[in-house]
Structures are given as C-alpha cells and as structure tokens.
Design a protein around this motif. Structure first.
Motif, PDB file in Angstrom:
ATOM      1  N   MET A  13       8.315 -45.804 -65.271  1.00 46.02           N
ATOM      2  CA  MET A  13       7.183 -46.328 -66.034  1.00 46.02           C
ATOM      3  C   MET A  13       7.677 -47.117 -67.246  1.00 46.02           C
ATOM      4  O   MET A  13       8.682 -46.768 -67.843  1.00 46.02           O
ATOM      5  CB  MET A  13       6.276 -45.194 -66.502  1.00 46.02           C
ATOM      6  N   LYS A  14       6.905 -48.157 -67.596  1.00 43.72           N
ATOM      7  CA  LYS A  14       7.310 -49.014 -68.708  1.00 43.72           C
ATOM      8  C   LYS A  14       6.372 -48.813 -69.909  1.00 43.72           C
ATOM      9  O   LYS A  14       5.154 -48.722 -69.748  1.00 43.72           O
ATOM     10  CB  LYS A  14       7.299 -50.479 -68.281  1.00 43.72           C
ATOM     11  N   ILE A  37      11.235 -43.252 -68.979  1.00 46.03           N
ATOM     12  CA  ILE A  37      10.442 -44.337 -69.540  1.00 46.03           C
ATOM     13  C   ILE A  37      11.364 -45.500 -69.900  1.00 46.03           C
ATOM     14  O   ILE A  37      12.382 -45.316 -70.560  1.00 46.03           O
ATOM     15  CB  ILE A  37       9.685 -43.860 -70.789  1.00 46.03           C
ATOM     16  N   GLU A  38      10.974 -46.694 -69.475  1.00 46.97           N
ATOM     17  CA  GLU A  38      11.697 -47.911 -69.846  1.00 46.97           C
ATOM     18  C   GLU A  38      10.935 -48.616 -70.961  1.00 46.97           C
ATOM     19  O   GLU A  38       9.757 -48.953 -70.802  1.00 46.97           O
ATOM     20  CB  GLU A  38      11.830 -48.849 -68.638  1.00 46.97           C
ATOM     21  N   SER A  39      11.589 -48.830 -72.085  1.00 47.47           N
ATOM     22  CA  SER A  39      10.950 -49.508 -73.217  1.00 47.47           C
ATOM     23  C   SER A  39      11.121 -51.012 -73.089  1.00 47.47           C
ATOM     24  O   SER A  39      12.233 -51.509 -72.881  1.00 47.47           O
ATOM     25  CB  SER A  39      11.565 -49.038 -74.533  1.00 47.47           C
ATOM     26  N   VAL A  40      10.009 -51.736 -73.209  1.00 47.81           N
ATOM     27  CA  VAL A  40      10.031 -53.198 -73.135  1.00 47.81           C
ATOM     28  C   VAL A  40       9.689 -53.738 -74.521  1.00 47.81           C
ATOM     29  O   VAL A  40       8.544 -53.608 -74.986  1.00 47.81           O
ATOM     30  CB  VAL A  40       9.020 -53.724 -72.099  1.00 47.81           C
ATOM     31  N   LEU A  41      10.671 -54.307 -75.198  1.00 51.23           N
ATOM     32  CA  LEU A  41      10.461 -54.836 -76.545  1.00 51.23           C
ATOM     33  C   LEU A  41       9.720 -56.161 -76.481  1.00 51.23           C
ATOM     34  O   LEU A  41      10.101 -57.064 -75.728  1.00 51.23           O
ATOM     35  CB  LEU A  41      11.797 -55.016 -77.263  1.00 51.23           C
ATOM     36  N   SER A 100       0.136 -53.937 -61.980  1.00 50.77           N
ATOM     37  CA  SER A 100      -0.806 -52.821 -62.059  1.00 50.77           C
ATOM     38  C   SER A 100      -0.100 -51.508 -61.725  1.00 50.77           C
ATOM     39  O   SER A 100       0.593 -51.388 -60.712  1.00 50.77           O
ATOM     40  CB  SER A 100      -1.951 -53.047 -61.073  1.00 50.77           C
ATOM     41  N   GLY A 101      -0.265 -50.536 -62.582  1.00 53.38           N
ATOM     42  CA  GLY A 101       0.310 -49.220 -62.343  1.00 53.38           C
ATOM     43  C   GLY A 101       1.728 -49.029 -62.831  1.00 53.38           C
ATOM     44  O   GLY A 101       2.243 -47.910 -62.800  1.00 53.38           O
ATOM     45  N   GLU A 102       2.389 -50.103 -63.336  1.00 54.05           N
ATOM     46  CA  GLU A 102       3.775 -49.946 -63.787  1.00 54.05           C
ATOM     47  C   GLU A 102       3.856 -49.544 -65.266  1.00 54.05           C
ATOM     48  O   GLU A 102       4.902 -49.103 -65.730  1.00 54.05           O
ATOM     49  CB  GLU A 102       4.569 -51.234 -63.587  1.00 54.05           C
ATOM     50  N   ALA A 103       2.766 -49.723 -66.002  1.00 53.60           N
ATOM     51  CA  ALA A 103       2.799 -49.515 -67.449  1.00 53.60           C
ATOM     52  C   ALA A 103       2.306 -48.123 -67.819  1.00 53.60           C
ATOM     53  O   ALA A 103       1.211 -47.716 -67.428  1.00 53.60           O
ATOM     54  CB  ALA A 103       1.960 -50.569 -68.159  1.00 53.60           C
ATOM     55  N   LEU A 104       3.114 -47.413 -68.583  1.00 55.55           N
ATOM     56  CA  LEU A 104       2.678 -46.140 -69.155  1.00 55.55           C
ATOM     57  C   LEU A 104       1.653 -46.391 -70.250  1.00 55.55           C
ATOM     58  O   LEU A 104       0.706 -45.633 -70.437  1.00 55.55           O
ATOM     59  CB  LEU A 104       3.889 -45.383 -69.705  1.00 55.55           C
ATOM     60  N   GLY A 105       1.846 -47.459 -71.008  1.00 54.83           N
ATOM     61  CA  GLY A 105       0.952 -47.794 -72.104  1.00 54.83           C
ATOM     62  C   GLY A 105       1.622 -48.792 -73.036  1.00 54.83           C
ATOM     63  O   GLY A 105       2.687 -49.341 -72.723  1.00 54.83           O
ATOM     64  N   ALA A 106       0.995 -49.028 -74.180  1.00 52.57           N
ATOM     65  CA  ALA A 106       1.525 -49.969 -75.167  1.00 52.57           C
ATOM     66  C   ALA A 106       1.446 -49.363 -76.560  1.00 52.57           C
ATOM     67  O   ALA A 106       0.544 -48.574 -76.863  1.00 52.57           O
ATOM     68  CB  ALA A 106       0.758 -51.283 -75.128  1.00 52.57           C
TER      69      ALA A 106
END
Length: 323
Positions: A1-2, A38-42, A65-71
């Motif tokens: 998850m990102k 969790i993969e962090s996307v800066l 869709s579905g790849e993001a844990l949140g922002a």
C-alpha cells in the motif's frame, strides 16, 4: 500500500513540513506488517507544481484504485479546492494544521500537536487529533537528562530558511548577556560557545564570531547529537520546538512567523519554555536559565508533557493498522 505525502517545499516553506510528514510516515511504517509494508510517496508541492489545481488533478488521475492507503497533507499553499480534490481520491486524509484553517473536508482528520490545541477548535470532533499527546518528532530526539553546573554551550536554530536572518540578528543580544560579560567568574578561562544550525535553504552569508560554530542542514541524528553538547537552546516556534521538548532542552522561543504564535504562547503558559517577545529580552532570559536548578526545573516540566503518547493508537485506528 502507498501513503502519499503532500507538503510545502522550497525556500519559502523551509523544512518543517517535510520533517512532520516524514515523521508521521515513519510511525505508520512501524505499525504496518512485514507482509504488507507501507510505501511512502513524497509529493513536494512546489517542486511538482501541485499548487496548480489542474496539475494536482493530473497527478491524482495516475493513482491506481485500491493502491493508496491514504494521504497526509502539510500545506499552507493548498486551499479548499485542493483539499476537496484529495478527499475525493483518498479514503483517508490526514491534514496537519496550526491555525484552524477553514479549508479541510468534513471527513478528514485534523492533526494539531500544539499544547492546548483544543482551544482553537470550538467545533472539534473525534476526527481532531489535538495537543501534545499527538506530538511528532523523529525518534532520534530522546530525553537529555544531564545538567551541567554552568552554561557553556548554546544551541541556536531558526528553521530551514530563516529568510529574516534571525540567525545573525540574535548574536549581538546573546553576546550582551552575562555569559559574555568581562570578568565573569562563571566563564573560567573559556567563554560560551554558540552553536548555530543553519537550514538547507538559509539564503544569507553565514555570520562569523570568535565563539560561534555554525552547521548546515543537519540530519535529526546530527541535530540531537549537537543538542546533547549544549545546555540551553534558542529557537523559532516551528517543528524544532517539539524536538527540543522531546529532548528536554531548556529553551528560549522567539516567533519567526505568525503561524507560530499559538504554539509559542501555549508552551510559555505551561512553563515549559521561555518566550522572548523581542530580541532585546534575550539577555535577561538567558540569565534566568543560568542557575542549575532552573534548568533542572525546565527538564522536569518537559518530561511531564508526555509528548506523542496518543499518536500511535490514533494512527492505527485511522489507517486500519492493528497489531
């Protein structure tokens, strides 16, 4: 998850926004499982021109869709339209706030870790994470309990940019304090050393003094190692205050931006830090921290604040990460 991290960047923003979202991402990474890390996307806002709504839309359109844990968002640049767009894309949205801006979607989570932050939110709900219990700092900033007999080293930092150059302006006021007074018996043969930390975006020529050492763009580990060498600190009112509080460092605060006012005033009300309302007050406040008992008392007050103890549980609930 990102996990997508949107934050103000560049010389105008300094480094506080980046440091806060990075610290939160690290907390979440520790909570996540090894099988589903969790993969962090800066997402630095100015660098990627995400302050332009059309660019932000194009960026969000690429998220599967579905790849993001949140922002997580830490921005003064984003307005109501930006936040509404993110709310439509991400199932979970955490927004750092300092002044109760009226721009956040109703279902977002608001994080303000200033002391007594609840005073700013008359209509707060369970989605408001308020107060020092939700304080964030890098794990490098651990308690410094030792107290030396005399003040021999001062830690000074005014953030990642210091556009107003408080770093240079404050030096004559420190030097006019009793620490630099001629024939001061407490100095022995060695005068006080000023350790000045300059941020990555500091735009001025670094000042020079006989008893001044300056450092540039320190990592959290390097910053804390320098704090350990010092007896007291002088700082602006941004994220460094939480780091100094977690390190139990007796500190004099001075406001370098309007959004810092509330946090500074609340730390002062708790008796945790000294508040310099002008540079002219610096010598008197330094003198108040010279006695060893005064610095011991400051550390005792800071230790009682229990910074960040509620954060891990709250993040686990928000993002569905439970051990």
């Amino acid at each position: 998850m990102k996990l997508y991290l949107f934050y103000d960047d560049g010389a105008q923003a300094g480094l506080g926004h980046y440091r806060r979202v990075s610290a939160l991402a690290h907390k979440l990474a520790l909570l996540s499982s090894r099988t589903n890390p969790i993969e962090s996307v800066l997402c630095p806002i100015i660098t990627h021109k995400l302050d332009e709504v059309e660019n932000l839309k194009a960026f969000c359109a690429q998220i599967l869709s579905g790849e993001a844990l949140g922002a997580v968002v830490d921005s003064y640049v984003f307005g109501r339209e930006h936040f509404a767009l993110l709310d439509s894309v991400f199932a979970r949205l955490v927004c750092f706030d300092d002044t109760n801006r009226a721009v956040y979607p109703p279902q977002s989570f608001i994080l303000n870790a200033a002391p007594n932050a609840h005073k700013l939110y008359a209509a707060r709900t369970s989605r408001h994470l308020l107060g020092l219990g939700f304080g964030l700092s890098d794990e490098a900033f651990t308690p410094i309990t030792a107290v030396r007999e005399r003040v021999g080293d001062i830690f000074v930092s005014f953030g990642g940019s210091d556009l107003g150059n408080l770093s240079a302006q404050i030096l004559p006021f420190i030097e006019s304090s009793v620490l630099f007074a001629p024939h001061n018996p407490s100095l022995d043969s060695m005068p006080c050393v000023i350790h000045l930390v300059l941020g990555r975006h500091y735009p001025h020529t670094p000042p020079t003094r006989p008893y001044l050492k300056h450092y540039r763009d320190l990592s959290p580990v390097q910053m804390h190692a320098l704090m350990r060498r010092c007896d007291i600190a002088i700082s602006a009112g941004g994220g460094t205050l939480i780091e100094l509080a977690a390190s139990l460092m007796p500190t004099i605060m001075i406001e370098s931006a309007p959004n810092q006012h509330f946090q500074i005033s609340q730390f002062a009300a708790l008796g945790a830090f000294k508040h310099a309302q002008s540079l002219a007050q610096i010598p008197t406040l330094i003198q108040s921290l010279l006695p060893k008992f005064a610095r011991n008392q400051a550390k005792t007050t800071l230790k009682a604040l229990r910074i960040g103890l509620e954060l891990e549980s709250a993040l686990g609930n928000i993002f569905g990460l439970h051990s």
